[in-house]
Scaffold this motif. Structure first.
Motif, PDB file in Angstrom:
ATOM      1  N   PHE A  25       0.841  -1.202   0.000  1.00  0.00           N
ATOM      2  CA  PHE A  25       0.000   0.000   0.000  1.00  0.00           C
ATOM      3  C   PHE A  25       0.880   1.257   0.000  1.00  0.00           C
ATOM      4  CE2 PHE A  25      -2.030   3.440   2.317  1.00  0.00           C
ATOM      5  CZ  PHE A  25      -3.296   3.510   1.750  1.00  0.00           C
ATOM      6  N   SER A  50      -8.869   3.168  -3.044  1.00  0.00           N
ATOM      7  CA  SER A  50      -8.975   2.416  -1.787  1.00  0.00           C
ATOM      8  C   SER A  50      -9.414   0.984  -2.068  1.00  0.00           C
ATOM      9  CB  SER A  50      -9.984   3.134  -0.877  1.00  0.00           C
ATOM     10  OG  SER A  50     -10.262   2.349   0.237  1.00  0.00           O
ATOM     11  N   PHE A  57      -5.727  -7.198  -1.567  1.00  0.00           N
ATOM     12  CA  PHE A  57      -5.468  -7.957  -0.337  1.00  0.00           C
ATOM     13  C   PHE A  57      -6.295  -9.248  -0.323  1.00  0.00           C
ATOM     14  CE2 PHE A  57      -6.531  -9.038   4.040  1.00  0.00           C
ATOM     15  CZ  PHE A  57      -5.257  -9.275   4.534  1.00  0.00           C
TER      16      PHE A  57
ATOM     17  N   GLY B  27      -7.779   7.292   4.907  1.00  0.00           N
ATOM     18  CA  GLY B  27      -9.063   6.596   4.767  1.00  0.00           C
ATOM     19  C   GLY B  27      -8.877   5.269   4.047  1.00  0.00           C
ATOM     20  N   ALA B  28      -8.064   5.298   2.997  1.00  0.00           N
ATOM     21  CA  ALA B  28      -7.793   4.058   2.257  1.00  0.00           C
ATOM     22  C   ALA B  28      -7.043   3.068   3.133  1.00  0.00           C
ATOM     23  CB  ALA B  28      -6.978   4.376   0.999  1.00  0.00           C
ATOM     24  N   ARG B  29      -6.144   3.591   3.954  1.00  0.00           N
ATOM     25  CA  ARG B  29      -5.381   2.698   4.842  1.00  0.00           C
ATOM     26  C   ARG B  29      -6.325   2.053   5.863  1.00  0.00           C
ATOM     27  NH1 ARG B  29       0.051   2.842   5.626  1.00  0.00           N
ATOM     28  NH2 ARG B  29       0.238   4.968   4.847  1.00  0.00           N
ATOM     29  N   ASP B  31      -9.452   1.396   5.396  1.00  0.00           N
ATOM     30  CA  ASP B  31     -10.207   0.362   4.668  1.00  0.00           C
ATOM     31  C   ASP B  31      -9.381  -0.918   4.566  1.00  0.00           C
ATOM     32  OD1 ASP B  31     -12.250   2.135   4.347  1.00  0.00           O
ATOM     33  OD2 ASP B  31     -11.806   2.600   2.245  1.00  0.00           O
ATOM     34  N   LEU B  32      -8.092  -0.739   4.304  1.00  0.00           N
ATOM     35  CA  LEU B  32      -7.225  -1.919   4.179  1.00  0.00           C
ATOM     36  C   LEU B  32      -7.104  -2.629   5.531  1.00  0.00           C
ATOM     37  CD1 LEU B  32      -5.295  -3.667   2.496  1.00  0.00           C
ATOM     38  CD2 LEU B  32      -3.476  -2.045   3.041  1.00  0.00           C
ATOM     39  N   TYR B  33      -6.942  -1.854   6.607  1.00  0.00           N
ATOM     40  CA  TYR B  33      -6.867  -2.466   7.940  1.00  0.00           C
ATOM     41  C   TYR B  33      -8.143  -3.259   8.225  1.00  0.00           C
ATOM     42  CZ  TYR B  33      -2.822   0.430   9.257  1.00  0.00           C
ATOM     43  OH  TYR B  33      -1.593   1.004   9.330  1.00  0.00           O
ATOM     44  N   ALA B  35     -10.096  -4.682   6.094  1.00  0.00           N
ATOM     45  CA  ALA B  35     -10.052  -5.927   5.310  1.00  0.00           C
ATOM     46  C   ALA B  35      -9.133  -6.943   5.974  1.00  0.00           C
ATOM     47  CB  ALA B  35      -9.580  -5.632   3.888  1.00  0.00           C
ATOM     48  N   MET B  36      -8.030  -6.443   6.537  1.00  0.00           N
ATOM     49  CA  MET B  36      -7.091  -7.355   7.207  1.00  0.00           C
ATOM     50  C   MET B  36      -7.743  -7.990   8.435  1.00  0.00           C
ATOM     51  SD  MET B  36      -3.618  -5.134   7.209  1.00  0.00           S
ATOM     52  CE  MET B  36      -2.677  -4.781   5.720  1.00  0.00           C
ATOM     53  N   GLU B  39     -10.161 -10.869   7.751  1.00  0.00           N
ATOM     54  CA  GLU B  39      -9.741 -12.106   7.097  1.00  0.00           C
ATOM     55  C   GLU B  39      -9.298 -13.164   8.091  1.00  0.00           C
ATOM     56  OE1 GLU B  39      -7.370 -12.695   3.263  1.00  0.00           O
ATOM     57  OE2 GLU B  39      -6.041 -13.114   4.916  1.00  0.00           O
ATOM     58  N   VAL B  41      -6.962 -15.849   9.106  1.00  0.00           N
ATOM     59  CA  VAL B  41      -5.613 -16.173   8.645  1.00  0.00           C
ATOM     60  C   VAL B  41      -5.161 -17.471   9.281  1.00  0.00           C
ATOM     61  CG1 VAL B  41      -4.922 -13.810   8.274  1.00  0.00           C
ATOM     62  CG2 VAL B  41      -4.550 -14.856  10.497  1.00  0.00           C
ATOM     63  N   LEU B  42      -4.079 -17.977   8.781  1.00  0.00           N
ATOM     64  CA  LEU B  42      -3.485 -19.174   9.378  1.00  0.00           C
ATOM     65  C   LEU B  42      -2.360 -18.693  10.287  1.00  0.00           C
ATOM     66  CD1 LEU B  42      -3.795 -22.253   9.118  1.00  0.00           C
ATOM     67  CD2 LEU B  42      -1.904 -22.182   7.494  1.00  0.00           C
ATOM     68  N   LEU B 177     -17.468  -9.891  -0.293  1.00  0.00           N
ATOM     69  CA  LEU B 177     -16.278 -10.388  -0.988  1.00  0.00           C
ATOM     70  C   LEU B 177     -16.716 -11.236  -2.172  1.00  0.00           C
ATOM     71  CD1 LEU B 177     -14.165 -11.507   2.089  1.00  0.00           C
ATOM     72  CD2 LEU B 177     -13.683  -9.572   0.602  1.00  0.00           C
ATOM     73  N   ASN B 178     -16.026 -11.060  -3.274  1.00  0.00           N
ATOM     74  CA  ASN B 178     -16.340 -11.847  -4.463  1.00  0.00           C
ATOM     75  C   ASN B 178     -15.114 -12.631  -4.891  1.00  0.00           C
ATOM     76  OD1 ASN B 178     -19.051 -10.901  -4.928  1.00  0.00           O
ATOM     77  ND2 ASN B 178     -18.094  -8.927  -5.330  1.00  0.00           N
ATOM     78  N   PRO B 181     -11.396 -17.713  -3.345  1.00  0.00           N
ATOM     79  CA  PRO B 181     -10.943 -19.027  -3.783  1.00  0.00           C
ATOM     80  C   PRO B 181     -11.572 -20.114  -2.939  1.00  0.00           C
ATOM     81  CG  PRO B 181      -9.262 -17.947  -2.484  1.00  0.00           C
ATOM     82  CD  PRO B 181     -10.354 -16.945  -2.670  1.00  0.00           C
TER      83      PRO B 181
END
Lengths: 199, 325
Positions: A25, A50, A57, B27-29, B31-33, B35-36, B39, B41-42, B177-178, B181
């Motif tokens: 990012f 964004s 991700f 703001g974008a950051r 949004d990324l947080y 999403a993190m 998720e 995770v393993l 989410l689309n 996998p």
């Protein structure tokens, strides 16, 4: 000196530590923002920039395992989102709704000190609008970013030869439209074929 | 000059490409947080690297076993065989086209975290997730609840640092989410337990680090296939339970006719026991991971490090809607 992971390393690490994705990012957000702002305007472009990173991700398992640079991949996602936005605007117009966007490229309103700038702007937008979408995509990715032919090919998942041929057709057509629109001087600039990009 | 540089120059006639503002970037950051955080995770304690010594011993034993005895003669644990037989008799849930599988995941997970000024704290983070799944698309709604702390100083650091906001305590995040996998798809899986075993081994063998005797990986894969997301049909759930029953596991019946299956494994960080609770219809309803011995730095407390409870899968017409009580 701190060893900063390249994009591939960061993405691989993020499979088990999501926060490891953040350098990707930091490295690419501004350039993706600028590209999308040029495509769809700064407001919607900001939202899409964004989204590029949340999509990237979520789909990072698709990133090519041995690639070091995520830039083509991210631009590929950005180009898809820009096309999706264009479809949304077209549907809005067909439905008779007011649409705040819809040009194939966003350019500032004409600078005040250029009398003919507004007309030139319209001609340029019109010329690019008339391209086939596949050719327009290649032209804008190459012209709005500093990506090489090879990177554009990776971004759009097409062969590099296809990038070259689409670019050549796009330039030829834009040239013709600019000439027909009474801007032979601009058309002449585009006629130079000095192709420094070896891909 | 290349022709596209001229075109680029024409674009620049209308001003350079706009730069993002700090608020757009942050703001974008955020949004990324988000999403993190959404998720699954393993984490390190789920990585099932069996130590070389143990792997060699087990590999030798299983190699000999495979050479002499055909797979089909593996004994199936009696408790699992019983629940497997019951699961096969359950009616198949009908999933009309366009309908969504809904399930709820309530979990508590051990977290270690570090503030920006380097203070390390740990806590148990409870979360609730509602999921609506249709093929490779899903809607996920996650709420993080107030953590449980082992010390009041950790609690104070958590709420006076940026960590509380980073964890999104009290917030409900919604994310569609689309194109997710579907690595644990049910495609090509047999309801015959021996063929199913071989198919699972084939799948896992894509990973060059997987060995056919790696029971911990087989156990983990079966657990994923039994989860509510995939809504495995009854006959397949029965076969999956019989595969579990062929592993080196310990089982016990539950009062309501289900079974608890546990398996031990180790990696570089410690020794673990994973317990799956299966209800009498063959659905996975609880997945608990316990650290039984910590290796290395030793600052990871022995005890439950993740406890996940699943509601059974239900069919709903729309994402965001809930099944009738």
């Amino acid at each position: 000196m701190e060893n900063v992971p390249n994009d591939g390393e960061a993405i691989r690490a993020s499979m088990s530590r999501p926060e490891a994705f953040e350098p990707v990012f930091d490295r690419h957000y501004d350039s993706i923002f600028k590209y999308l702002s040029r495509r769809v305007g700064p407001d919607v472009g900001g939202e899409l920039a964004s989204e590029v990173f949340t999509v990237a991700f979520a789909q990072r398992h698709r990133f090519h395992d041995d690639a070091e640079n995520a830039r083509p991949w991210l631009y590929g996602i950005a180009a898809n989102l820009a096309r999706r936005q264009a479809r949304t605007w077209r549907r809005s117009r067909r439905a008779g709704q007011r649409s705040t966007g819809g040009n194939v490229i966003w350019l500032d309103p004409a600078p005040e000190d250029r009398i003919d700038a507004e007309r030139l702007r319209e001609v340029l937008i019109d010329a690019i609008s008339q391209l086939r979408s596949s050719e327009r995509e290649v032209l804008l990715l190459h012209a709005l970013t500093d990506m090489t032919y090879r990177e554009v090919a990776q971004a759009l998942s097409i062969p590099i030869g296809t990038v070259r041929s689409r670019l050549a057709r796009a330039r030829r057509q834009v040239r013709g439209i600019l000439e027909a629109g009474g801007h032979p001087e601009l058309a002449a600039e585009l006629s130079e074929e000095g192709d420094a990009d070896a891909g | 000059m290349p022709a596209d540089d001229h075109l680029r120059g024409m674009f620049d006639e209308y001003g350079a490409a706009p730069e993002p503002t700090d608020s757009q970037r942050e703001g974008a950051r955020r949004d990324l947080y988000a999403a993190m955080r959404l998720e699954p995770v393993l984490p390190w304690w789920r990585r099932r690297t069996v130590g070389w010594g143990a792997a060699a011993v087990v590999a030798a034993a299983v190699f000999a076993f495979v050479l002499v005895i055909p797979t089909s003669t593996r004994a199936v644990d009696a408790n699992l065989a019983e629940v497997a037989a019951a699961a096969r008799t359950v009616d198949q849930v009908n999933l009309p086209a366009g309908s969504y599988i809904y399930f709820r995941v309530e979990s508590t997970t051990y977290q270690e975290n570090e503030t920006e000024d380097g203070r390390k704290i740990s806590y148990q983070l409870p979360t609730t997730e509602d999921l609506w799944v249709l093929g490779m698309s899903e809607l996920r709604q996650r709420t993080a609840h107030r953590p449980e702390f082992s010390s009041s100083s950790d609690e104070e650091v958590f709420y006076t640092s940026e960590l509380a906001a980073a964890e999104g305590i009290g917030e409900t995040l919604t994310q569609p989410l689309n194109d997710i996998p579907n690595e644990e798809s049910l495609e090509g899986l047999s309801t015959n337990p021996d063929r199913l075993w071989n198919r699972i081994v084939d799948r896992l063998s894509v990973d060059p680090d997987f060995a056919e005797d790696d029971e911990a990986r087989i156990f983990e894969h079966v657990a994923q296939l039994l989860g509510p997301r995939l809504n495995a049909p009854p006959a397949l759930r029965g076969a999956l339970l019989e595969v579990l029953g062929q592993l080196d596991v310990i089982t016990s019946k539950t009062p309501d006719g289900g079974v608890v299956v546990s398996q031990s494994y180790s990696n570089d960080f410690g020794a673990y026991e994973q317990m799956l609770e299966i209800d009498k219809a063959g659905h996975l309803i609880r997945d608990t991971l316990i650290l039984t011995a910590a290796y290395g730095s030793g600052d990871i407390p022995v005890g439950v490090i993740q406890d996940i409870r699943y509601s059974g899968p239900a069919v709903v017409a729309e994402p965001g809607s809930f099944p009738a009580p």
